[in-house]
Enzyme design. Structure first.
Site, PDB file in Angstrom:
ATOM      1  N   LYS A  40       5.250   2.847   2.198  1.00 21.09           N
ATOM      2  CA  LYS A  40       4.535   3.787   1.689  1.00 21.09           C
ATOM      3  C   LYS A  40       4.586   5.108   2.154  1.00 21.09           C
ATOM      4  CE  LYS A  40       0.191   2.495   3.822  1.00 21.09           C
ATOM      5  NZ  LYS A  40      -0.093   3.758   4.378  1.00 21.09           N
ATOM      6  N   THR A  41       4.365   5.307   3.542  1.00 23.46           N
ATOM      7  CA  THR A  41       4.358   6.724   3.877  1.00 23.46           C
ATOM      8  C   THR A  41       5.775   7.514   3.534  1.00 23.46           C
ATOM      9  OG1 THR A  41       3.153   6.065   5.602  1.00 23.46           O
ATOM     10  CG2 THR A  41       4.228   8.200   6.104  1.00 23.46           C
ATOM     11  N   ASP A 235      -3.780   8.178  -0.066  1.00 21.89           N
ATOM     12  CA  ASP A 235      -3.266   7.001   0.665  1.00 21.89           C
ATOM     13  C   ASP A 235      -4.353   6.139   0.877  1.00 21.89           C
ATOM     14  OD1 ASP A 235      -1.477   5.262   1.853  1.00 21.89           O
ATOM     15  OD2 ASP A 235      -1.455   6.292   3.898  1.00 21.89           O
ATOM     16  N   GLU A 236      -3.755   4.752   1.186  1.00 27.28           N
ATOM     17  CA  GLU A 236      -5.001   3.699   1.288  1.00 27.28           C
ATOM     18  C   GLU A 236      -6.194   3.974   0.276  1.00 27.28           C
ATOM     19  OE1 GLU A 236      -4.059   1.428   3.370  1.00 27.28           O
ATOM     20  OE2 GLU A 236      -3.088   2.311   4.917  1.00 27.28           O
ATOM     21  N   ARG A 608       1.298  -7.143  11.050  1.00 32.52           N
ATOM     22  CA  ARG A 608       1.243  -6.128  12.227  1.00 32.52           C
ATOM     23  C   ARG A 608       2.487  -6.636  12.920  1.00 32.52           C
ATOM     24  NH1 ARG A 608       0.005  -2.788   9.601  1.00 32.52           N
ATOM     25  NH2 ARG A 608      -0.284  -4.521   8.229  1.00 32.52           N
TER      26      ARG A 608
END
Length: 659
Positions: A40-41, A235-236, A608
């Site tokens: 996404k970044t 974002d988020e 993660r």
């Protein structure tokens, strides 16, 4: 540059089809549902570059995220993309940049630009949690309320929840009923606000609430920022609360060029006001919005993703999404059931040592847990087995000596900051005790002895000198001068000479602050000092993760959000611990929503990991002095047996045994 030319650019060809669609959809509202590890970044940064290459002025682009770490990474990646693109090598692109920031830093920016309008000092203080708790305790004392009945942390949380929901003190006063807690909370809140005003300070929640209120009530200010930022990225988005949602909507209202990125399956912050329904209703808020799904994971193995997909599929309140990857199947997930928490902890350290023998760097390993108390036994095992580790949450800016230096700086810029003055007026000791401080604050200095008045005058002269330096020299030089002018350097050196090793560490820490301040030396002195103070005030736990520290990272699952590690241990997978008992699993009430958040939290923990997962639990765990025989977490039973290796998981009756 024409669209057909843009399509041939390398920065577009390195994207997958869905990522590219999100990047090239530049006009109107856009919802990007991005799974864990889906890049996404990369999408946000490439979209910003694409806008600039289409002719959008860089300064007209806003990108907001939640942590300083994420904002820093995004800013650096945007700058690298701009600087490496030869077609953008001109004066505008070299010096003007998109505004990339956290929500709180955006709030500071807007409040500072409108400080006179808001009646707030430009160099306002930002209360951290300890400052706020101190003010709440003072309020309780003034009112005469028992701090045991009205626990300060609880009262602060209640006020924070109201502010996060867009409720001001005035609106709360109008709506509060006659219930016991509500009426007393109003009295506490009124005293707390008075303390903030007296010191020319705002707390973290004010940074958002004041910004939201300003944008809502002042059409001229709102129009100014809508015109300044024609393209807004959030974002988020699933982590936004009411005021953050309102800020984003106000900024994008005129042009509707808003792109939000998020993942409902990673919404884990309802306890601090986040509302994942904000992302669920995006298409309703912005009719005609386009939705793009990013489901290809570039981080984890197929085994890890299959387990994660199985876990999250049980949630009802979500938008259907299924992560996939082209990565290998990878190793099976190891399950270990320890006899007790010590056995579990030593399994973790033994396994870490085995990984280290296989040349795995400790920094690529993380141990995650549901509750902070679990870290104690893990730390003891890491120490006993001589394994390097780092606990997330030991914050540089929370160290006393660092806070003292920053308090000198804030007090020099804002003489109304009484808490800062109280903190440093006798640090190091200069014979100005509590009685003297009380008389100063009461405006009764005239009654003090001449020798005490001279000491006060000398202290104020130090603050004057610091302010003069802050506006004239580099930030790092100002910090260095504070260490000397304050007398802290001499004080620490005397302690070192007397054999106090803790003073050596303190001196090293304040000089580390000088080194940190060098990052702001490229700015004009006042701007650099302001940015240093803002960044210090808004520093989060993740900012303390020094990448150069080659140690295993220990942290809560909440703190791990946004991070990734090759090898991940998830400890304490027992019923009532993870999922946590307080979150509930009653499907007939609001507990369903809380129960689903626990499942999302486990999903975040699983995703993660890049290469290998270890899931552990203890058959017996001591909690609050009581030994409890545990049932393994339901989450373990939800994972396909074929993905697991290790011992079978048995269900046993829960029994409590007194020590």
């Amino acid at each position: 540059m024409q669209n057909d030319e843009l399509k041939e650019q390398k920065y577009l060809t390195e994207l997958n089809p869905e990522q590219r669609l999100a990047v090239e959809t530049t006009e109107g509202p856009l919802l990007i549902l991005a799974g864990a590890g889906a890049g996404k970044t990369k999408v946000i940064t490439h979209r910003i570059l694409h806008l600039i290459k289409k002719g959008v002025v860089p300064g007209g682009i806003l990108a907001i995220t939640f942590t300083n770490k994420a904002a820093k990474e995004m800013r650096e990646r945007v700058n690298k993309l701009i600087e490496s693109d030869r077609s953008l090598q001109n004066p505008i692109s070299m010096f003007e940049r998109p505004f990339v920031s956290t929500f709180h830093a955006l709030g500071v920016h807007i409040i500072k630009e409108n400080s006179k309008l808001l009646g707030i000092p430009r160099h306002f203080n930002i209360f951290d949690r300890s400052d706020s708790l101190s003010a709440i305790r003072g309020a309780l004392k003034d009112i005469g309320l028992d701090p045991k009945q009205f626990e300060p942390g609880r009262m602060l949380s209640l006020i924070s929840k109201q502010k996060g929901g867009g409720v001001t003190l005035d609106s709360y006063r109008e709506s509060v009923g006659n219930d016991f807690i509500g009426r007393n909370l109003l009295l506490i809140w009124e005293k707390y606000e008075k303390a903030l005003r007296t010191e020319g300070a705002l707390d973290f929640d004010d940074l958002l609430l004041k910004t939201s209120e300003l944008l809502r009530t002042n059409a001229e200010v709102r129009a100014y920022y809508q015109k300044q930022w024609q393209y807004v990225h959030i974002d988020e988005y699933q982590d936004t609360n009411k005021v953050q949602y309102d800020i984003a909507k106000a900024l994008a209202f005129a042009h509707h060029n808003i792109a939000v990125v998020g993942d409902i399956d990673q919404s884990i912050y309802s306890w601090r006001g986040a509302d994942f329904k904000n992302i669920m209703r995006f298409e309703h808020d912005y009719p005609g919005a386009k939705t793009v799904l990013l489901e290809e994971n570039y981080r984890s193995t197929k085994t890890i993703l299959e387990a994660a997909n199985t876990i999250i599929a049980k949630n009802v309140m979500r938008k259907d999404k299924n992560l996939f990857t082209k990565n290998p199947d990878g190793e099976k997930i190891t399950v270990y059931g320890g006899y007790d928490e010590e056995d579990e902890a030593h399994f973790v350290t033994r396994t870490v040592k085995e990984l280290m023998k296989e040349r795995v760097e400790p920094k690529n390993i993380a141990v995650l847990y549901r509750a902070n108390f679990q870290s104690r036994v893990l730390e003891e095992a890491f120490l006993q087995d001589s394994v390097p580790y780092q606990v997330l949450g030991v914050r540089f800016f929370e160290r006393k000596e660092v806070k003292d230096i920053l308090a000198y700086l804030r007090a020099s810029l804002n003489p109304e900051s009484l808490s800062d003055i109280k903190r440093i007026i006798n640090t190091p000791a200069r014979g100005l005790g509590k009685t003297t401080v009380l008389k100063i604050f009461a405006g009764d200095e005239a009654s003090l002895p001449p020798s005490t008045k001279r000491k006060i005058a000398d202290f104020r002269e130090i603050l004057v000198q610091i302010k003069e330096r802050a506006f004239a020299i580099k930030p790092s030089e100002t910090i260095a001068s504070i260490i000397t002018l304050s007398g802290m350097k001499d004080d620490f050196e005397k302690g070192i000479s007397a054999g106090k090793e803790e003073d050596r560490e303190r001196l090293e820490n304040v000089f580390e602050l000088v080194a940190l301040a060098e990052k702001y030396d490229y700015l004009e002195p006042e701007e650099g000092i302001e940015k240093l103070l803002t960044d210090a005030a808004l520093a989060s736990d993740q900012d303390e993760l020094k990448e150069e520290a080659n140690a295993v990272k220990l942290m809560t699952v909440h703190a791990s959000k946004g991070l990734e590690f090759d090898y991940v241990f998830i400890a304490g997978l027992e019923e009532d611990l993870f999922p946590h008992s307080q979150m509930g699993n009653d499907k007939d009430s609001g507990n369903l929503e809380r129960g689903e958040e626990e499942r999302r939290l486990f999903y975040v923990a699983l995703t993660r990991a890049c290469k290998k997962l270890y899931l552990t639990y203890a058959a017996v765990r001591t909690i609050f002095g009581m030994k409890k025989i545990n049932v393994p977490s339901e989450f373990l039973s939800d994972i396909n047996e074929e993905l697991l290796e290790g011992e079978p998981r048995e269900r046993v009756k829960t029994i409590y045994l007194d020590d």
